[in-house]
Design an enzyme around this catalytic site. Structure first.
Site, short mmCIF file in Angstrom:
data_model
loop_
_atom_site.label_atom_id
_atom_site.label_comp_id
_atom_site.label_asym_id
_atom_site.label_seq_id
_atom_site.Cartn_x
_atom_site.Cartn_y
_atom_site.Cartn_z
CG LEU A 151 -1.92 1.18 1.18
CD1 LEU A 151 -2.92 1.15 -0.03
CD2 LEU A 151 -2.55 1.21 2.56
CE1 TYR A 152 6.30 5.21 1.36
CE2 TYR A 152 7.69 3.30 0.58
CZ TYR A 152 7.48 4.88 0.95
OH TYR A 152 8.44 5.65 0.82
CB ALA A 153 4.51 0.66 -3.54
CB THR A 155 0.25 5.94 -0.79
OG1 THR A 155 1.40 5.75 -0.13
CG2 THR A 155 -0.69 5.24 -0.23
#
Length: 335
Positions: A151-153, A155
Site C-alpha cells: 500500500l505504501y508503494a 500511495t
C-alpha cells in the site's frame, strides 16, 4: 529563495533543510513530529536547524488544511519540497489508514495550497517501491509501474498521478523523485542499517530477510540531497516531443517530470552487513529468514535522465557511507 520543506524533522528533510540554509535560502520547516519512531531523534535534527536565523518551524499535519493554508498565507514560499509521508513498506500492511491520511489526503492538501498560492515548483518524494513487480533492471522512469506490491508503494504511485493532474489542469510545475534505499548519519531507526547496528553492538541477532540475497541500490543521504537541490533549481517544463501514441510515463505535455535518485550501484544485503561488521569490529549473529510480504528482491536505479538534465552523479561508495553512519551512531548514542 523561500522554500517550504515538509518532513523537515525527518532524515532526508533535515539534511536537505540544512544544505538549503547553508547556501542562504530561507526554509519553512513543516513537520508533525509524530511518534512513528523516536521523537527525541527528530527534535535533535530540528535543533541543528534552529541554529540558523533563516529557519522557521511549523508543527502540524499535512492533513490539517487550515494549518497548511495558514503556513502558505503567512510565509508565501516560492518553492516546495514535500518529504512528509508515512514511510515503510512493512508498516503499511499493519496500519494502512496512516498511509491514506498522510500520503493521499495530506498530498492533495499540499497540491491545493501550491496551486492557490502560485508556487513556482513542487518537488516531492516518491519511492523505488513503485516499481513493484517489475523485473527489468535497471529500473527506468520510462517503464510502466502499475503493479505495486504494498500500500505504501500504491500511495506513492497515486502521488505521481495526482501531481500530473495538477500540472495538467493548473500548469503547476511538479517533479517526483523516486528515492532508492537512503542511508547515512541521522537516519531512520526503522531501517536496516540502524536496526543492524543497534543489534550487533548489543550482541543480539539480526533478522536477515531473503537469506541476505536482496540487492539494494543503497544511496548515501548527501548524494540524495544533492540531487534534490539540483532538481529543485530546475523547474519542470513540458516535453514538446511527448506523444500519446507512445506515452512516456516520466514526462508530459504538462510541466511534469519523474526521476530516479539512486547510487546506480546495487549491493547485496550480505555485503552490506559485511561492511557494517568491519566498521563496528563485531560479527553479526544472523537469523536467516524468507522474504517478507510486500518486499522485492532487487532495486537498481537507472539515473541517466538525472545525469543528463542536472549533472547528478552519486559519488559515495557504501564502504564510506556506512563508516560515516557508524561514526555518527557511536557519537550520538555515546556507544
Amino acid at each position: 529563495m523561500k522554500i517550504l520543506v515538509t518532513g523537515s524533522a525527518g532524515f532526508i528533510g533535515s539534511t536537505l533543510s540544512q544544505r538549503l540554509l547553508e547556501r542562504g535560502d530561507e526554509v519553512i520547516g513543516f513537520d508533525n513530529l509524530n511518534d512513528y519512531y523516536d521523537v527525541n531523534l527528530k527534535r535533535a535534527r530540528l535543533a541543528r536547524l534552529q541554529r540558523y536565523p533563516g529557519f522557521t518551524e511549523m508543527c502540524a499535519n499535512l492533513e490539517d488544511r487550515p494549518a497548511l493554508t495558514e503556513t502558505f498565507v503567512r510565509h508565501r514560499p516560492r518553492r516546495v519540497v514535500n518529504l512528509a509521508a508515512q514511510a515503510g513498506v512493512r508498516y503499511s500492511i499493519q496500519n494502512p489508514h496512516a498511509y491514506v491520511d498522510s500520503n493521499l489526503v495530506g498530498f492533495v492538501n499540499l497540491l491545493e495550497a501550491c496551486r492557490h498560492h502560485e508556487v513556482e515548483h513542487l518537488v516531492y518524494a516518491s519511492t523505488s517501491s513503485v516499481y513493484g513487480a517489475n523485473t527489468r533492471m535497471p529500473f527506468s522512469v520510462h517503464d510502466n509501474v502499475d503493479h505495486p506490491l504494498s500500500l505504501y508503494a500504491a500511495t506513492k504511485k497515486a502521488n505521481e498521478l495526482m501531481a500530473h493532474t495538477y500540472s495538467h489542469l493548473y500548469r503547476l510545475p511538479t517533479t517526483g523523485l523516486r528515492f532508492f534505499t537512503v542511508y547515512g548519519p541521522w537516519g531512520r531507526p526503522d531501517m536496516a542499517l540502524f536496526l543492524f547496528t543497534r543489534a550487533i553492538l548489543a550482541g543480539e541477532p539480526i533478522d536477515v530477510f531473503n537469506h541476505g540475497h536482496h540487492r539494494r541500490d543503497f544511496t548515501y543521504v548527501d548524494d540524495i540531497v544533492e540531487g534534490v537541490i539540483r532538481v529543485l533549481d530546475r523547474v519542470a517544463t513540458p516535453n514538446p516531443n511527448w506523444s500519446s501514441d507512445a506515452p512516456d510515463p516520466a514526462t508530459s505535455t504538462a510541466p511534469y517530470r519523474l526521476y530516479n535518485i539512486g547510487s546506480n550501484r546495487p549491493v547485496e544485503l550480505l555485503r552490506y552487513i559485511e561492511v557494517l561488521e568491519q566498521c563496528l569490529g563485531q560479527v553479526a549473529i544472523k537469523n536467516m529468514l524468507p522474504m517478507q510480504a510486500g518486499d522485492v528482491p532487487d532495486t537498481y536505479a537507472d539515473v541517466d535522465d538525472l545525469v543528463e538534465d542536472v549533472g547528478y552523479r552519486p559519488s559515495t561508495p557504501v564502504e564510506e557511507g556506512v563508516a560515516r553512519f557508524v561514526a555518527w551512531y557511536r557519537d550520538y548514542y555515546r556507544v
